[in-house]
Design a protein around this motif. Structure first.
Motif, PDB file in Angstrom:
ATOM      1  N   ALA A   1      -6.541  47.684   7.558  1.00  0.00           N
ATOM      2  CA  ALA A   1      -5.773  47.247   6.375  1.00  0.00           C
ATOM      3  C   ALA A   1      -4.322  47.722   6.422  1.00  0.00           C
ATOM      4  CB  ALA A   1      -6.448  47.772   5.104  1.00  0.00           C
ATOM      5  N   ASN A   2      -4.059  48.842   7.127  1.00  0.00           N
ATOM      6  CA  ASN A   2      -2.752  49.507   6.969  1.00  0.00           C
ATOM      7  C   ASN A   2      -2.040  49.832   8.282  1.00  0.00           C
ATOM      8  OD1 ASN A   2      -3.188  49.999   4.042  1.00  0.00           O
ATOM      9  ND2 ASN A   2      -4.818  51.338   4.798  1.00  0.00           N
ATOM     10  N   LEU A   3      -2.435  49.230   9.393  1.00  0.00           N
ATOM     11  CA  LEU A   3      -1.917  49.733  10.675  1.00  0.00           C
ATOM     12  C   LEU A   3      -0.390  49.844  10.696  1.00  0.00           C
ATOM     13  CD1 LEU A   3      -2.488  50.757  13.519  1.00  0.00           C
ATOM     14  CD2 LEU A   3      -2.403  48.393  14.327  1.00  0.00           C
ATOM     15  N   ASP A   4       0.293  48.790  10.247  1.00  0.00           N
ATOM     16  CA  ASP A   4       1.767  48.839  10.306  1.00  0.00           C
ATOM     17  C   ASP A   4       2.318  49.949   9.421  1.00  0.00           C
ATOM     18  OD1 ASP A   4       1.783  46.813  12.108  1.00  0.00           O
ATOM     19  OD2 ASP A   4       2.374  45.242  10.696  1.00  0.00           O
ATOM     20  N   ALA A   5       1.720  50.115   8.235  1.00  0.00           N
ATOM     21  CA  ALA A   5       2.199  51.174   7.335  1.00  0.00           C
ATOM     22  C   ALA A   5       1.894  52.556   7.922  1.00  0.00           C
ATOM     23  CB  ALA A   5       1.543  51.022   5.969  1.00  0.00           C
ATOM     24  N   ILE A   6       0.760  52.688   8.588  1.00  0.00           N
ATOM     25  CA  ILE A   6       0.396  53.976   9.204  1.00  0.00           C
ATOM     26  C   ILE A   6       1.420  54.349  10.272  1.00  0.00           C
ATOM     27  CG2 ILE A   6      -1.282  55.044  10.779  1.00  0.00           C
ATOM     28  CD1 ILE A   6      -3.503  53.614   9.168  1.00  0.00           C
ATOM     29  N   THR A   7       1.697  53.413  11.173  1.00  0.00           N
ATOM     30  CA  THR A   7       2.586  53.779  12.288  1.00  0.00           C
ATOM     31  C   THR A   7       4.035  53.906  11.822  1.00  0.00           C
ATOM     32  OG1 THR A   7       2.971  51.495  13.021  1.00  0.00           O
ATOM     33  CG2 THR A   7       1.078  52.652  13.985  1.00  0.00           C
ATOM     34  N   ALA A   8       4.354  53.321  10.655  1.00  0.00           N
ATOM     35  CA  ALA A   8       5.726  53.424  10.131  1.00  0.00           C
ATOM     36  C   ALA A   8       5.926  54.686   9.292  1.00  0.00           C
ATOM     37  CB  ALA A   8       6.052  52.201   9.277  1.00  0.00           C
ATOM     38  N   SER A   9       4.870  55.485   9.145  1.00  0.00           N
ATOM     39  CA  SER A   9       4.954  56.559   8.152  1.00  0.00           C
ATOM     40  C   SER A   9       5.602  57.836   8.672  1.00  0.00           C
ATOM     41  CB  SER A   9       3.568  56.856   7.592  1.00  0.00           C
ATOM     42  OG  SER A   9       2.738  57.250   8.648  1.00  0.00           O
ATOM     43  N   ALA A  10       6.011  57.886   9.926  1.00  0.00           N
ATOM     44  CA  ALA A  10       6.704  59.072  10.438  1.00  0.00           C
ATOM     45  C   ALA A  10       7.547  58.666  11.644  1.00  0.00           C
ATOM     46  CB  ALA A  10       5.702  60.155  10.836  1.00  0.00           C
ATOM     47  N   TYR A  11       8.373  59.593  12.107  1.00  0.00           N
ATOM     48  CA  TYR A  11       9.207  59.349  13.295  1.00  0.00           C
ATOM     49  C   TYR A  11       8.306  58.977  14.480  1.00  0.00           C
ATOM     50  CZ  TYR A  11      12.890  60.268  16.745  1.00  0.00           C
ATOM     51  OH  TYR A  11      13.817  60.145  17.748  1.00  0.00           O
ATOM     52  N   SER A  12       7.163  59.641  14.568  1.00  0.00           N
ATOM     53  CA  SER A  12       6.206  59.392  15.644  1.00  0.00           C
ATOM     54  C   SER A  12       4.814  59.601  15.077  1.00  0.00           C
ATOM     55  CB  SER A  12       6.481  60.389  16.776  1.00  0.00           C
ATOM     56  OG  SER A  12       5.333  60.630  17.548  1.00  0.00           O
ATOM     57  N   VAL A  13       3.929  58.646  15.308  1.00  0.00           N
ATOM     58  CA  VAL A  13       2.549  58.764  14.816  1.00  0.00           C
ATOM     59  C   VAL A  13       1.597  58.547  15.992  1.00  0.00           C
ATOM     60  CG1 VAL A  13       0.794  57.773  13.275  1.00  0.00           C
ATOM     61  CG2 VAL A  13       3.182  57.889  12.522  1.00  0.00           C
ATOM     62  N   SER A  14       0.612  59.424  16.131  1.00  0.00           N
ATOM     63  CA  SER A  14      -0.452  59.243  17.127  1.00  0.00           C
ATOM     64  C   SER A  14      -1.786  59.385  16.421  1.00  0.00           C
ATOM     65  CB  SER A  14      -0.383  60.334  18.203  1.00  0.00           C
ATOM     66  OG  SER A  14       0.727  60.168  19.024  1.00  0.00           O
ATOM     67  N   MET A  15      -2.679  58.455  16.675  1.00  0.00           N
ATOM     68  CA  MET A  15      -4.039  58.598  16.145  1.00  0.00           C
ATOM     69  C   MET A  15      -4.988  58.835  17.314  1.00  0.00           C
ATOM     70  SD  MET A  15      -4.446  55.868  13.068  1.00  0.00           S
ATOM     71  CE  MET A  15      -3.668  54.464  13.854  1.00  0.00           C
ATOM     72  N   PHE A  16      -5.932  59.737  17.102  1.00  0.00           N
ATOM     73  CA  PHE A  16      -6.909  60.064  18.143  1.00  0.00           C
ATOM     74  C   PHE A  16      -8.291  59.607  17.699  1.00  0.00           C
ATOM     75  CE2 PHE A  16      -3.418  62.990  18.860  1.00  0.00           C
ATOM     76  CZ  PHE A  16      -3.257  62.906  20.239  1.00  0.00           C
ATOM     77  N   THR A  17      -8.993  58.920  18.584  1.00  0.00           N
ATOM     78  CA  THR A  17     -10.334  58.417  18.256  1.00  0.00           C
ATOM     79  C   THR A  17     -11.263  58.550  19.458  1.00  0.00           C
ATOM     80  OG1 THR A  17     -11.613  56.485  17.571  1.00  0.00           O
ATOM     81  CG2 THR A  17      -9.667  56.023  18.896  1.00  0.00           C
ATOM     82  N   ASP A  18     -12.570  58.651  19.156  1.00  0.00           N
ATOM     83  CA  ASP A  18     -13.572  58.573  20.240  1.00  0.00           C
ATOM     84  C   ASP A  18     -14.309  57.227  20.170  1.00  0.00           C
ATOM     85  OD1 ASP A  18     -15.231  58.780  18.055  1.00  0.00           O
ATOM     86  OD2 ASP A  18     -16.179  60.656  18.667  1.00  0.00           O
TER      87      ASP A  18
ATOM     88  N   ARG B   1      -0.805  54.780  19.792  1.00  0.00           N
ATOM     89  CA  ARG B   1       0.582  55.075  19.387  1.00  0.00           C
ATOM     90  C   ARG B   1       1.436  53.839  19.604  1.00  0.00           C
ATOM     91  NH1 ARG B   1       1.818  59.415  24.358  1.00  0.00           N
ATOM     92  NH2 ARG B   1       0.269  58.466  25.709  1.00  0.00           N
ATOM     93  N   THR B   2       2.630  53.828  19.052  1.00  0.00           N
ATOM     94  CA  THR B   2       3.484  52.644  19.152  1.00  0.00           C
ATOM     95  C   THR B   2       4.740  52.950  19.958  1.00  0.00           C
ATOM     96  OG1 THR B   2       4.441  53.211  17.004  1.00  0.00           O
ATOM     97  CG2 THR B   2       2.702  51.546  17.025  1.00  0.00           C
ATOM     98  N   ILE B   3       5.294  51.899  20.565  1.00  0.00           N
ATOM     99  CA  ILE B   3       6.503  52.022  21.390  1.00  0.00           C
ATOM    100  C   ILE B   3       7.384  50.816  21.089  1.00  0.00           C
ATOM    101  CG2 ILE B   3       7.419  52.152  23.768  1.00  0.00           C
ATOM    102  CD1 ILE B   3       3.825  52.749  23.493  1.00  0.00           C
ATOM    103  N   ALA B   4       8.681  51.062  20.938  1.00  0.00           N
ATOM    104  CA  ALA B   4       9.614  49.959  20.672  1.00  0.00           C
ATOM    105  C   ALA B   4       9.932  49.211  21.968  1.00  0.00           C
ATOM    106  CB  ALA B   4      10.891  50.514  20.052  1.00  0.00           C
ATOM    107  N   ALA B   5      10.253  47.939  21.820  1.00  0.00           N
ATOM    108  CA  ALA B   5      10.569  47.078  22.975  1.00  0.00           C
ATOM    109  C   ALA B   5      11.807  47.585  23.715  1.00  0.00           C
ATOM    110  CB  ALA B   5      10.826  45.664  22.481  1.00  0.00           C
ATOM    111  N   ASP B   6      11.879  47.299  25.009  1.00  0.00           N
ATOM    112  CA  ASP B   6      13.101  47.529  25.788  1.00  0.00           C
ATOM    113  C   ASP B   6      13.319  46.317  26.687  1.00  0.00           C
ATOM    114  OD1 ASP B   6      11.733  47.895  28.370  1.00  0.00           O
ATOM    115  OD2 ASP B   6      10.989  49.751  27.510  1.00  0.00           O
TER     116      ASP B   6
ATOM    117  N   GLY C   1       6.616  58.043  24.739  1.00  0.00           N
ATOM    118  CA  GLY C   1       6.033  58.886  23.694  1.00  0.00           C
ATOM    119  C   GLY C   1       5.489  57.982  22.613  1.00  0.00           C
ATOM    120  N   SER C   2       5.872  58.252  21.371  1.00  0.00           N
ATOM    121  CA  SER C   2       5.364  57.434  20.272  1.00  0.00           C
ATOM    122  C   SER C   2       6.446  57.227  19.224  1.00  0.00           C
ATOM    123  CB  SER C   2       4.156  58.134  19.636  1.00  0.00           C
ATOM    124  OG  SER C   2       3.644  57.349  18.585  1.00  0.00           O
ATOM    125  N   GLY C   3       6.287  56.152  18.445  1.00  0.00           N
ATOM    126  CA  GLY C   3       7.198  55.890  17.332  1.00  0.00           C
ATOM    127  C   GLY C   3       7.629  54.444  17.297  1.00  0.00           C
TER     128      GLY C   3
END
Ligand SMILES: Cc1cc2nc3c(=O)[nH]c(=O)nc-3n(C[C@H](O)[C@H](O)[C@H](O)COP(=O)(O)OP(=O)(O)OC[C@H]3O[C@@H](n4cnc5c(N)ncnc54)[C@H](O)[C@@H]3O)c2cc1C
Length: 414
Positions: free
Chosen positions: A192-209, A317-322, A117-119
């Motif tokens: 400028a803000n990618l890390d802050a964007i993805t850290a701003s919620a439990y799960s963040v997804s951005m959609f782009t074309d 979206r981001t995923i934590a290491a395993d 998923g994402s987060g």
């Protein structure tokens, strides 16, 4: 022939689909058939679930959702779809830490491919596997638990090690989630803000074309008691519910506009009762280490004119290491760059090598269940434990019962 995959881009070449009703019957099937492959809910886009022998589904094994509160684990029958187990788990007061964008996929199929998923702090769905039961090539039942030798090689298995019958998953206390969508995050703001964007919620997804405007939508899934920002890195809160594809109806998507809801009805993007997404589509996804995220985004943007005519939408979206050997997020926190393609099979097929070339300098790992062209050398370079997986597969499956053409090509097994 056993029909097509979910997207309809593949017709399976298997000679039969067998659906045993008990583990004993499954053991007999596996012992008797020379070539076998597990089939989940058919949501993969490549031939990972296909075979020259028989496909076996565990969907008809007795359904099981057994919570062990003291161990904080649930044991489920592997053929269940996430959507079929989440309500029972929730009624018992528990939750899974994360879900994929849709609840329609089977547990066994999802973990076999490293589905996520994402987060920032959420590992792949496979990362919550605490134990597995599987039927190996000689028809015997094997149980493995986290901490056992080779366990980390056995979860993201690409279907190569046996037929998984039961999966034990880590659980957390049930929780409420709100979903807020923002419109218009510019590329400058992302840079400028990618890390802050993805850290701003439990799960963040951005959609782009991949157009000049940047990400048209950002979906934030937060704990229900969190107050979301009024301004999200220059993007404004949406004032109506949205689908990631601007022309599609939001009735297919999970509730937005901050309405609190149970975890399983907010973490996926798509609701269980509806056909997810657009239907007629292909998907590709690469996971890149977080430290290469912006360079990888730029590399994809340089291909935008070739990509856009064939794309419905991309998701970041981001995923934590395993620690799972063949997990695309093995050992590295990752950004996933996902493509939902139009069903333009020849054009997308022609484009994939350029995408692979553009992302391979950034240690990109393809999602095993989607379409991609990385060859064995690239996969060998991207997965430091792939040789160990190869020898594990040779040991557990010496007669090649679970080999198929697709995975043998990736792994270099002959
Ligand atoms: C609309 C859509 C949305 C998606 N969203 C996401 C997402 O948000 N995140 C993400 O990471 N992926 C996503 N995917 C990809 C999807 O999660 C994977 O392809 C997943 O593997 C599909 O699971 P499945 O049950 O359909 O498995 P299948 O496609 O049927 O099989 C996949 C693999 O699992 C193996 N397998 C299945 N059952 C067993 C078993 N019992 N024992 C052993 N091996 C078995 C098969 O042999 C095969 O190798 C999406 C796909 C679609 C179509």
């Amino acid at each position: 022939m056993t029909g097509t995959n979910w997207a309809g881009n593949l017709t399976y070449g298997a000679s039969a689909l067998l659906e045993p009703a008990s583990v004993d019957e499954l053991c007999e099937v596996v012992a008797a058939e020379p070539v076998v492959r597990g089939l989940g809910s058919r949501h993969s886009f490549n031939r990972i679930a296909d075979t020259s022998g028989v496909q076996v589904s565990v969907a008809k094994l007795p359904a099981l959702v057994e919570v062990d509160e003291s161990a904080r684990e649930v044991t489920v029958s592997a053929g269940l779809r996430y959507g079929e187990l989440v309500e029972e788990l929730d009624r018992a007061g528990w939750a899974l830490h994360n879900l994929a964008s849709l609840p329609h996929i089977s547990v066994a199929g999802a973990i076999a491919t490293g589905t996520h998923g994402s987060g920032d702090h959420n590992g792949s769905l496979a990362s919550s596997v605490a134990a597995l039961e599987l039927v190996t090539g000689d028809g015997s039942v094997l149980t493995v638990r986290r901490g056992d030798t080779d366990f980390a090689g056995m979860v993201v298995s690409l279907g190569c090690l046996g037929i998984v019958t039961k999966v034990t998953l880590d659980i957390v206390p049930t929780f409420q989630v709100r979903q807020d969508v923002y419109e218009g995050v510019s590329w400058e703001s992302i840079a400028a803000n990618l890390d802050a964007i993805t850290a701003s919620a439990y799960s963040v997804s951005m959609f782009t074309d991949w157009g000049d405007a940047g990400a048209g939508q950002a979906w934030l899934k937060s704990r229900a008691d969190v107050t979301p920002p009024a301004d999200f890195f220059g993007a404004a809160p949406a004032t109506r519910e949205l689908h990631p594809l601007p022309d599609e109806s939001a009735e297919f998507t999970t509730k937005q506009l901050g309405a609190p809801g149970v975890w399983w009805d907010r973490l996926p993007h798509f609701r269980l009762g509806f056909t997810p997404s657009n239907g007629e589509e292909l998907q590709t996804e690469y996971l890149v280490p977080r430290f290469h995220a912006l360079a990888a985004i730029d590399a994809v943007r340089s291909l935008a004119p070739a990509i856009r005519p064939h794309l419905f939408v991309s998701e970041l979206r981001t995923i934590a290491a395993d620690d799972l050997w063949l997990s695309p997020s093995h050992d590295l926190d990752c950004l996933a760059i996902h493509f939902t393609w139009r069903m333009h099979v020849p054009e997308v097929t022609a484009l994939l090598p350029a995408l692979d070339d553009a992302l391979s300098p950034y240690a990109a790992r393809p999602h095993w269940g989607k379409v991609f062209t990385s060859d064995r050398d690239r996969l060998d370079a991207a997965y430091p434990r792939i040789a160990e997986f190869r020898s594990l597969a040779d040991r557990l499956d010496p007669t090649g019962t679970f080999r198929n053409e697709q995975t043998s090509g990736w792994l270099g097994r002959v």
